[in-house]
Design an enzyme around this catalytic site. Structure first.
Site, short mmCIF file in Angstrom:
data_model
loop_
_atom_site.label_atom_id
_atom_site.label_comp_id
_atom_site.label_asym_id
_atom_site.label_seq_id
_atom_site.Cartn_x
_atom_site.Cartn_y
_atom_site.Cartn_z
N SER A 57 -1.92 27.25 -8.76
CA SER A 57 -2.02 27.30 -10.30
C SER A 57 -2.75 26.06 -10.57
CB SER A 57 -0.67 27.14 -10.89
OG SER A 57 -1.14 27.09 -12.41
N LYS A 105 4.73 32.35 -8.11
CA LYS A 105 3.68 32.04 -8.91
C LYS A 105 3.21 32.94 -9.93
CE LYS A 105 -0.68 31.03 -10.34
NZ LYS A 105 -1.81 31.71 -9.98
N HIS A 114 5.68 32.30 -12.49
CA HIS A 114 4.75 31.17 -13.27
C HIS A 114 4.11 31.59 -14.42
CE1 HIS A 114 1.22 28.83 -13.88
NE2 HIS A 114 1.94 27.70 -13.81
N ASN A 115 3.09 32.46 -13.98
CA ASN A 115 2.12 33.11 -14.91
C ASN A 115 2.85 33.73 -16.17
OD1 ASN A 115 0.42 32.06 -13.06
ND2 ASN A 115 -1.03 33.88 -13.09
N GLU A 172 3.97 31.55 -18.46
CA GLU A 172 2.63 30.98 -19.03
C GLU A 172 2.32 31.74 -20.27
OE1 GLU A 172 -0.42 30.22 -16.43
OE2 GLU A 172 -1.66 31.19 -17.57
P1 NDP Z 1 -13.41 35.71 -7.34
O1 NDP Z 1 -12.21 36.21 -7.66
O2 NDP Z 1 -14.37 35.81 -8.38
O3 NDP Z 1 -14.14 36.26 -6.04
C1 NDP Z 1 -15.11 35.80 -5.49
C2 NDP Z 1 -15.18 35.61 -4.00
O4 NDP Z 1 -14.71 36.68 -3.21
C3 NDP Z 1 -16.80 35.10 -3.31
O5 NDP Z 1 -16.52 34.43 -2.50
C4 NDP Z 1 -17.24 36.36 -2.90
O6 NDP Z 1 -18.03 36.52 -1.81
C5 NDP Z 1 -15.56 36.95 -2.14
N1 NDP Z 1 -15.78 38.35 -1.93
C6 NDP Z 1 -15.60 39.52 -2.85
N2 NDP Z 1 -15.18 40.80 -1.93
C7 NDP Z 1 -15.24 40.41 -0.83
C8 NDP Z 1 -15.25 40.91 0.37
N3 NDP Z 1 -15.17 42.63 0.47
N4 NDP Z 1 -15.43 40.53 1.77
C9 NDP Z 1 -15.55 39.29 1.66
N5 NDP Z 1 -15.60 38.39 0.30
C10 NDP Z 1 -15.65 38.91 -0.61
O7 NDP Z 1 -13.37 34.07 -7.18
P2 NDP Z 1 -12.35 32.87 -7.59
O8 NDP Z 1 -12.83 31.70 -7.02
O9 NDP Z 1 -12.46 32.98 -9.26
O10 NDP Z 1 -10.99 33.34 -7.24
C11 NDP Z 1 -10.47 33.50 -5.83
C12 NDP Z 1 -9.07 33.90 -5.57
O11 NDP Z 1 -8.18 32.74 -6.40
C13 NDP Z 1 -8.68 35.01 -6.46
O12 NDP Z 1 -7.75 35.78 -5.68
C14 NDP Z 1 -8.32 34.73 -7.66
O13 NDP Z 1 -7.28 35.56 -8.14
C15 NDP Z 1 -7.36 33.52 -7.20
N6 NDP Z 1 -7.23 32.30 -8.41
C16 NDP Z 1 -8.17 32.19 -9.27
C17 NDP Z 1 -8.03 31.27 -10.30
C18 NDP Z 1 -9.01 30.92 -11.33
O14 NDP Z 1 -8.71 30.11 -12.34
N7 NDP Z 1 -10.23 31.35 -11.04
C19 NDP Z 1 -6.83 30.38 -10.37
C20 NDP Z 1 -5.65 30.80 -9.25
C21 NDP Z 1 -5.96 31.76 -8.24
P3 NDP Z 1 -19.46 36.81 -1.92
O15 NDP Z 1 -20.06 35.38 -2.61
O16 NDP Z 1 -20.29 37.13 -0.85
O17 NDP Z 1 -19.51 37.72 -3.19
#
Ligand code: NDP
Length: 478
Positions: free
Chosen positions: A128, A183, A186-187, A190
């Site tokens: 988080s 987690k 937590h949300n 929130e």
């Molecule tokens: P995203 O959820 O937008 O995911 C994008 C990433 O996933 C890219 O690196 C992408 O690769 C990869 N990806 C998607 N599909 C595939 C696939 N089929 N095979 C391999 N790679 C793949 O990224 P975030 O950084 O926002 O979040 C990452 C995780 O963290 C998520 O699960 C999210 O829910 C969690 N999270 C996010 C928070 C936030 O504030 N954003 C907070 C806490 C947790 P490519 O570049 O090749 O497209």
């Protein structure tokens, strides 16, 4: 390999976590499906620490020291399964796969079981704090086996946030899906916190007649007291902000339809399955849903309401103090309900979650960080079997001291026609728990009448049924 940890999935979260590990002295292997992102990370931030870029899965796995620790930060759901399927065949017994995405805990349980059968540790980790937290210190909630935490814990401790007492905001929550479950709750909390703050704002605006700027000031004052928290702090910032294009308060130019990504909904769905009354969280999720039904709201706009009665300045100031009491009391209730859900999940799945330690790791790094959490930690640390936060002497005293104002606020809201689902649900929960007798006895009578569902008696053991359609004598139940 030489890398102590690897991160695959280099969107905002993965990239910032990788940088956080590297800045704290770890050698970090980095990998992304689209290799351009890996190269960009090393180009932009390569001087922050030691990165080992890898373009293929094989190269990535080979870069890791053994036992390998490989963190997945990709989109939750199917992409996570796809990435696990890609890497698992390349790993060996004792290696650790960490999923730091927002996975549903049931998926984490399934994945952990599958990988355990192949000798691989799978650790679902709740992270988080958004992208800022990922870079500067998140609150981290790892599940998985105790064995995996021995190898992973010290690395996570390096990147977690620091609570005011210096402790790192990470602790092993419990086996398999425990981290992602916590987690999730937590949300949910929130959502409830945000809804309660929104209701306080709505009352100060509509009943007290305060401007957004005045309410920002009020929140700043509250933030120096027992409500001291990140969410109150940013609320003041948002309310004080003026829209550049129109010169109006920012909050007045934003469409009033709240969106959601789903973790609040999960919390409520799971609470329903567990039979835990998280009414504050549920009302928060539903309040967002109500706001989003534009056509329904439009069609209902002409419904009659009360005539507003404006308050004078002294009354408004007094009312604002009462709202602070109502907000604090309702907040105690939502945390009471959230911790109840964690305990229920822990009992259901045999996780043995330490509630004091959960409160401790929420004190910094995460969105609900608040001074108040240190007192929750103390309450559960003092008594591990505390039946409820409301059974803690201090919280009980505080809510008791707040109750008159809390009731006045809910009553005023009803009289003046301001919706306060969060405040009202919290107060009803409090009164239900306090009640000597609940009308559930009548509910049981009704159920027995139409469905012969039987009831228990206050004065004798056993289950009973009344012959409602016959001579109304009582017989022993099934
Ligand atoms: P995203 O959820 O937008 O995911 C994008 C990433 O996933 C890219 O690196 C992408 O690769 C990869 N990806 C998607 N599909 C595939 C696939 N089929 N095979 C391999 N790679 C793949 O990224 P975030 O950084 O926002 O979040 C990452 C995780 O963290 C998520 O699960 C999210 O829910 C969690 N999270 C996010 C928070 C936030 O504030 N954003 C907070 C806490 C947790 P490519 O570049 O090749 O497209």
């Amino acid at each position: 390999g030489t890398a102590q940890i690897g991160v695959t999935g280099l969107a905002v979260m993965g990239r910032n976590l990788a940088r956080n590990f590297a800045r704290n002295g770890l050698t970090v292997a980095v990998h992304n499906r689209t290799a351009a992102k890996t190269r960009a990370l090393v180009e932009e931030f390569g001087d922050e620490g030691t990165f080992v870029p890898a373009e293929s899965a094989e190269e990535f796995v080979a870069a890791l020291e053994r036992p390998r620790r490989l963190m997945i930060m990709v989109k939750a759901g199917d992409p996570t399964d796809a990435v696990i399927q890609e890497f698992a065949p390349l790993l060996e017994e004792g290696d650790v796969i960490i999923d730091g995405g927002n996975a549903h805990f049931a998926d984490t349980r399934r994945r952990e079981k599958e990988l355990r059968e192949r000798g691989i540790h799978f650790v679902g980790v709740g992270v988080s704090g958004g992208e800022e937290g990922a870079l500067h210190g998140p609150s981290i909630m790892p599940g998985g086996s105790p064995k995996s935490y021995e190898s992973l814990g010290p690395l996570l401790e390096r990147i977690a946030a620091k609570a005011p007492d210096g402790a790192r905001t990470v602790a092993h929550i419990g086996p398999d899906g425990a981290g992602h479950f916590v987690k999730m709750v937590h949300n949910g909390i929130e959502y409830a916190d945000m809804q309660l703050i929104a209701e306080a704002y709505h009352l100060l605006r509509s009943v007290a007649g305060y401007s957004p700027a005045q309410i920002a000031e009020t929140f700043r004052t509250w933030n120096t007291g027992r409500l001291d928290s990140y969410l109150i702090e940013i609320t003041a910032e948002v309310l004080a902000h003026t829209d550049e294009a129109t010169g109006k308060p920012f909050v007045d130019v934003v469409v009033d339809q709240a969106e959601q990504k789903g973790t609040g909904r999960w919390t409520v769905q799971i609470a329903l399955d567990l039979g835990v009354p998280v009414s504050g969280i549920a009302e928060a999720v539903f309040a967002r849903a109500v706001s989003g039904h534009a056509a329904l709201r439009e069609a209902s706009r002409g419904l009659p309401g009360p005539t507003a009665r404006p308050l004078d300045a002294a009354e408004a100031a007094r009312f604002a103090d009462q709202v602070e009491q109502a907000l604090y009391a309702s907040k105690i209730v939502s945390y009471t309900q959230g911790f109840h859900q964690i305990r229920a999940g822990s009992d259901e799945y045999g996780w043995d979650v330490d509630l004091g330690s959960v409160a401790a790791i929420w004190r910094a790094g995460c969105i609900i960080r608040a001074a108040f959490l240190d007192r929750i930690r103390a309450a559960f640390d003092a008594r591990h079997d505390l039946p409820s936060l409301l059974s803690d002497k201090q919280f009980a005293e505080e809510i008791g001291a707040a109750q008159d104002d809390w009731r006045a606020v809910v009553a005023t809201a009803a009289v003046q026609g301001v919706p306060t689902p969060g405040f009202s649900a919290a107060l009803s929960y409090y009164d239900a728990l306090r009640a000597e007798r609940l009308p559930a006895a009548l509910t049981q009578g009704q159920r027995d009448f139409f469905g012969a569902h039987t009831y228990r008696r206050t004065d004798r053991e056993g289950s009973f049924h009344t012959l409602w359609g016959g001579d109304r004598s009582e017989v022993s139940g099934a």
